[in-house]
Write a protein that holds these residues in place. Structure first.
Motif, PDB file in Angstrom:
ATOM      1  N   VAL A   1      -6.206  12.401  -1.134  1.00  0.00           N
ATOM      2  CA  VAL A   1      -5.077  11.379  -0.871  1.00  0.00           C
ATOM      3  C   VAL A   1      -4.921  10.533  -1.838  1.00  0.00           C
ATOM      4  O   VAL A   1      -5.932   9.712  -2.340  1.00  0.00           O
ATOM      5  N   ASP A   2      -3.614  10.093  -2.528  1.00  0.00           N
ATOM      6  CA  ASP A   2      -3.515   9.269  -3.497  1.00  0.00           C
ATOM      7  C   ASP A   2      -3.274   7.766  -2.757  1.00  0.00           C
ATOM      8  O   ASP A   2      -2.104   7.786  -1.965  1.00  0.00           O
ATOM      9  N   LEU A   3      -3.910   6.814  -3.085  1.00  0.00           N
ATOM     10  CA  LEU A   3      -3.661   5.503  -2.333  1.00  0.00           C
ATOM     11  C   LEU A   3      -3.338   4.453  -3.464  1.00  0.00           C
ATOM     12  O   LEU A   3      -4.257   4.500  -4.496  1.00  0.00           O
ATOM     13  N   THR A   4      -2.359   4.087  -3.374  1.00  0.00           N
ATOM     14  CA  THR A   4      -2.037   2.913  -4.645  1.00  0.00           C
ATOM     15  C   THR A   4      -1.839   1.458  -3.765  1.00  0.00           C
ATOM     16  O   THR A   4      -1.296   1.398  -2.851  1.00  0.00           O
TER      17      THR A   4
ATOM     18  N   VAL B   1       0.813  -1.327   0.221  1.00  0.00           N
ATOM     19  CA  VAL B   1       0.029  -0.022  -0.134  1.00  0.00           C
ATOM     20  C   VAL B   1       0.904   1.160   0.098  1.00  0.00           C
ATOM     21  O   VAL B   1       1.759   1.255   0.918  1.00  0.00           O
ATOM     22  N   ARG B   2       0.663   2.212  -1.030  1.00  0.00           N
ATOM     23  CA  ARG B   2       1.451   3.321  -1.038  1.00  0.00           C
ATOM     24  C   ARG B   2       0.355   4.547  -0.863  1.00  0.00           C
ATOM     25  O   ARG B   2      -0.742   4.620  -1.330  1.00  0.00           O
ATOM     26  N   LEU B   3       1.045   5.573  -0.093  1.00  0.00           N
ATOM     27  CA  LEU B   3      -0.055   6.494   0.393  1.00  0.00           C
ATOM     28  C   LEU B   3       0.767   7.830  -0.014  1.00  0.00           C
ATOM     29  O   LEU B   3       1.876   8.022   0.275  1.00  0.00           O
ATOM     30  N   ALA B   4       0.137   8.793  -0.724  1.00  0.00           N
ATOM     31  CA  ALA B   4       0.940   9.910  -1.038  1.00  0.00           C
ATOM     32  C   ALA B   4      -0.091  11.261  -0.727  1.00  0.00           C
ATOM     33  O   ALA B   4      -1.386  11.041  -1.412  1.00  0.00           O
ATOM     34  N   ALA B   5       0.092  12.265  -0.198  1.00  0.00           N
ATOM     35  CA  ALA B   5      -0.464  13.460  -0.066  1.00  0.00           C
ATOM     36  C   ALA B   5       0.252  14.842   0.085  1.00  0.00           C
ATOM     37  O   ALA B   5       1.328  14.531   0.422  1.00  0.00           O
TER      38      ALA B   5
ATOM     39  N   ARG C   1      -3.263  18.847   3.253  1.00  0.00           N
ATOM     40  CA  ARG C   1      -3.839  17.595   3.286  1.00  0.00           C
ATOM     41  C   ARG C   1      -3.063  16.444   4.096  1.00  0.00           C
ATOM     42  O   ARG C   1      -3.680  15.975   5.115  1.00  0.00           O
TER      43      ARG C   1
END
Lengths: 346, 337
Positions: free
Chosen positions: B14-17, A16-20, A24
């Motif tokens: 939020v970008d969730l991958t 799981v990759r998370l980016a913000a 935010r």
């Protein structure tokens, strides 16, 4: 200022990759502090450095490490010392056994796998071509197997290598130092040292593969093309050119790295690298793509000769050897298919 | 190092991958548990989310009425039919006679109420393909112009000069050397002629257009071949027919003015975008003279390697033409400096 947050967590098989960004991220941090703390404890589970790899397998390339001093000067005699003087001046790509016990300190060592490439043991009377000969390891091997004539095809100028146009402009601007660090400033230097030391009669012919034709090179009974196609944006034209210089009844051995991650698709998959990994690789093909390209070029009865796990100084990679057969041998009056046709690359 | 299958979701800014080893994801997707439980519930969730956002974002596309799901911005304002002038019926029937003799590729509106019916109908889709509404003062290039629909469209948008690049005959297409004779034969049967300029020349004459048709293979394209640089370069439905798209894109970059815009529309394979790497599938002209189907990631990287910056995706759509259903993407490449 708060920057971007990026997290990467491994949950079993799932990543799981998370980016913000910015605000935010700040709010998220406040909300999820306890959870993040927990994740930090689990940091050791993160996959190191897998962000920019794009599933690429390490491939052999053009960026060569500086030549290492060999363990010794061969058999220690005066002739060995003289030869070593010359050998040490070259940055070697191939590991080659030279006289007086001297071994060139190559970037790759193909000596242990020579017998697995499906080369005929006896090449008596055959005219052979080694495509992308570089230091000449394979050309000398073909000669050792009794070939009547061996031609090693290569380029002299680094600007004849298939780089992106912008990269060529950059190389020109940055001058000789850049070429030296890339290990492409003295193409052919190793070949001439080894050629002289081995008293070889291999002919080195300078001709980009995109321009190879029967008029320029004649035709061959056996063509070996090892680790060349991956460095070409347009392997199809290269294979068509090779087909046009394959004698009726002759054969080709295509020995290329392939990407094992693409094998299970059951489709002709390829991964477009676009040389962005800095070692001049345009494509990572699946074995199916390579086979199909050979067939489209005209080769028949294309068969897998070997699959090899190999190493170079950049790491481990997988390689496949395909054997393809040229047009069937027929009486001399038989017209060769399309040998004279215009090429796509002018 | 492994090839990953990745799904990017945008939730609450939020970008969730979610990423998984591609082979493992594939076997999971085939498992009964996923087929019976996982997939249906995900679809249910997705449908619920869409309903909450308000309606469907599916649009109908005038290619042949195929439904496209992602092309929210597609605007389908059909071009206003040209004004029919009184007493032009004789001219119209004379024109129809001339038009009849040509195998048209593009559907084009001609004067006197005559519309030629082509294989593809792009009328009213200029905006969707990324063309700026006003091209005043711009020098424009249409690569692979064929009957010239896009070249005339750019002229209509006020371009100062439009050049339509094309090959002289279908026999000049990028066919495999060994299959060339067979494919030329196939093309001949399909169209009845190898010539690609008849439609263009007639339409140009009737429309009173100033578009210049320039005969030059895209593999040979260079500033000196087309009289210098361009502000806008447009290429549509060409790339999959090239074995070596990179050289074509590099050549196009070489004819771009600084600050210019490159608009690329091509068929692509969105299913390959599920993977975390720029994948392409090789077809070797097995069907429809197609060499490759690329993922959008491969296409983007080709533009990037050629030097375009920034690179944006404008649109994608599920489309269809008489040859079948496929997906299309529009990318825009900028030229900085």
């Amino acid at each position: 200022m708060t920057g971007k947050i990026e997290r990467r967590v491994r949950l079993g098989a799932l990543e799981v990759r998370l980016a913000a960004d910015g605000a935010r991220a700040e709010r998220l941090r406040a909300l999820a502090m306890p959870a993040l703390g927990f994740l930090r404890l689990r940091r050791h589970n993160r996959v190191p450095g897998s962000a920019s790899q794009n599933g690429a397998v390490a491939s052999p390339g053009l960026r060569l490490p500086p030549a290492e001093p060999s363990s010794g000067y061969g058999d220690g005699g005066p002739k060995a010392a003289a030869l070593w003087q010359e050998v040490a001046r070259v940055r070697w790509y191939h590991t080659i056994n030279l006289p007086h016990g001297i071994v060139t300190p190559g970037f790759v060592d193909r000596r242990p796998v020579v017998h697995r490439y499906g080369l005929p043991t006896d090449l008596g009377g055959k005219r052979c071509l080694d495509v992308g000969t570089w230091d000449g390891f394979w050309a000398f091997e073909l000669e050792r197997r009794g070939a009547a004539e061996v031609v090693g095809l290569d380029v002299d100028s680094p600007f004849d290598l298939d780089f992106p146009r912008l990269e060529k402009i950059r190389l020109k601007q940055q001058g000789p130092d850049r070429l030296r660090t890339a290990g492409i400033d003295t193409i052919g230097a190793g070949f001439s040292v080894a050629h002289a030391a081995l008293r070889s009669s291999v002919k080195r012919v300078v001709c980009p593969i995109y321009e190879a034709s029967a008029e320029r090179l004649g035709q061959f009974d056996l063509i070996l093309c090892s680790e060349v196609l991956e460095h070409l944006r347009d392997p199809q034209t290269a294979l068509e050119n090779l087909f046009s210089i394959t004698r009726p009844g002759g054969q080709v051995l295509i020995a290329e790295p392939y990407n094992p991650e693409l094998e299970w698709f059951g489709r002709n998959m390829s991964l477009f690298v676009g040389t962005t990994n800095n070692i001049g690789v345009w494509w990572e093909h699946s074995s199916r793509t390579l086979k199909k390209m050979m067939q489209v070029a005209g080769y028949v009865n294309v068969e897998e000769a070997a699959r090899l796990d190999m190493d170079n100084k950049l790491g481990h990679f997988s390689k496949i050897v395909f054997r393809g057969h040229g047009p069937p041998s027929e009486p001399a009056s038989h017209k060769l298919p399309d040998a004279n046709e215009e090429q796509v690359h002018s | 190092m492994a090839l990953m299958r990745a799904k990017k979701i945008h939730v609450l800014g939020v970008d969730l991958t979610l990423a998984m080893d591609a082979r493992r994801a594939e076997s999971l997707a085939r498992s009964p548990l996923w087929q019976r439980v996982g997939k249906p519930s995900l679809q249910l969730l997705r449908r619920a989310a869409r309903a909450r956002r308000g309606g469907t974002n599916a649009v109908t596309n005038s290619y042949t009425g195929a439904r496209g799901v992602d092309a929210v911005t597609l605007s389908l304002t059909p071009q206003a039919p040209r004004v029919r002038m009184a007493g032009d019926e004789a001219q119209a029937s004379a024109l129809r006679e001339r038009v009849k003799r040509i195998a048209w590729y593009h559907t084009i509106d001609l004067p006197h109420g005559v519309t030629v019916q082509g294989v593809v109908d792009y009328r009213g889709q200029g905006d969707w393909h990324g063309l700026p509404p006003n091209l005043a003062g711009k020098r424009c290039l249409d690569v692979g112009t064929f009957d010239g629909f896009w070249a005339f469209e750019m002229e209509n948008r006020g371009a100062a000069e439009v050049v339509g690049l094309d090959i002289e005959s279908l026999a000049d297409m990028d066919f495999p050397r060994r299959k060339r004779a067979a494919l030329v034969e196939e093309a001949m049967q399909l169209r009845g002629t190898m010539d690609v300029g008849q439609g263009f020349n007639l339409a140009r004459e009737i429309l009173g257009s100033n578009v210049q048709r320039s005969l030059c293979n895209v593999y040979d394209l260079a500033p000196e071949k087309v009289g210098g640089l361009f502000d806008v370069v447009f290429i549509s439905d060409v790339l999959v027919h090239l074995r070596d798209p990179q050289t074509a894109i590099e050549n196009i970059f070489s004819v771009m003015n600084p600050g210019g815009v490159f608009l690329l529309t091509t068929a692509f394979d969105p299913s390959l975008d599920a993977f975390d790497a720029p994948l392409s599938e090789y077809h070797g002209t097995d069907y429809s003279w197609v060499w490759w189907s690329h993922s959008s990631k491969s296409l983007r990287r080709m533009l990037e390697v050629a030097g375009f910056n920034p690179i944006e995706e404008l649109n994608r759509i599920r489309a269809a033409n008489p040859l079948g259903e496929f997906h299309k993407i529009v990318l825009r490449g900028g030229v900085t400096g």
